[in-house]
Enzyme design. Sequence first.
Site, PDB file in Angstrom:
ATOM      1  N   LYS A 192     -68.375  12.973  22.384  1.00 60.31           N
ATOM      2  CA  LYS A 192     -67.348  12.975  23.436  1.00 60.31           C
ATOM      3  C   LYS A 192     -66.099  13.734  22.979  1.00 60.31           C
ATOM      4  CE  LYS A 192     -65.385  11.544  27.330  1.00 60.31           C
ATOM      5  NZ  LYS A 192     -63.960  11.533  27.138  1.00 60.31           N
ATOM      6  N   GLU A 199     -63.604  20.909  27.084  1.00 63.43           N
ATOM      7  CA  GLU A 199     -62.881  20.737  28.354  1.00 63.43           C
ATOM      8  C   GLU A 199     -61.508  21.406  28.293  1.00 63.43           C
ATOM      9  OE1 GLU A 199     -60.515  16.963  29.977  1.00 63.43           O
ATOM     10  OE2 GLU A 199     -62.683  16.622  29.882  1.00 63.43           O
TER      11      GLU A 199
END
Length: 319
Positions: A192, A199
Amino acid sequence: MQSTINFGMVGLGRMGANIVRRLGRSGITCVVHDVNPEAIKSLAVEGFTPAKTLAELVAALSTPRTVWVMVPSEVTDSTIADVASYLSPGDTVIDGGNSYYKNDIANAALLAEKGINFVDVGTSGGIYGLERGYSLMIGGRESVVKDLEPIFKALAPGFDAVERSVGRSGEPSPSEYGYLHCGPAGSGHFVKMVHNGIEYGMMAAYAEGLAIFDAAHTMDPAYTLNLPEITEVWRRGSVISSWLLDLTAQALHENKDLKGFSTEVSDSGEGRWAVQAAIEAGVPAHVLSASLFSRFASRNNGDFSNRVLSAMRRKFGGH
């Protein structure tokens, strides 16, 4: 049909509360707790079992218990320790927040001394997860993760959420449902962490490209470009289409000039940790690093260095 899994949620913010609601849709009952009594009440009204204290939450669950912790990162470790003080051997703590993977390794070791299982779940989906489902990146012992699979499957978007990748066939893998056991404790949050670094880079690329469009009229007055329509056409068949682009197009449609939005962009720990991991591994991460530093710059953290540059230039050139 109601699940036999006994599940508690500690932390009822936008993510935690919606995770509870999505599980409820699959018949997984939840006992809920938060430091804010109003957050507890709002879910109690929806039929979930309220708990005013951690002790009350744990007491409401039959063994083996599963307690998901979804609280701000600065209090995650202390909350996990508090929860564990009420648990028994064979119970499981899930950390679904944005925790540093090295903290997961430490927490797993501490809980193991008490016979308590630890699972870290990198959770992506934000405020839209209730309807869209959550992409789950999971770390922990394989047998424990396997036992929790009904929870993960209920939270994930599901097999039909996207078109199947070319070349895949047969029984769908967990990743095709939207959840993946990545490896031992810490690996879920490690995956993550890198996800969030990527991102940052994607967001920066969209922002820089659209800024060029916004300034194009300074090169040629005829180039007064319609950004809402450009982002809209990119959503259809373009190789740079993505959910981030969908959200950008929505924002521009609602507010073409983006007035009212701050020019300061915050960063979470994960972007920093991703760059740190790249340094530790000796892996070039030009885009991830630049996108992180651009967020620092947006908060005027470069003011002093810019004044130093200005001072040097004046001293050597009189500019």
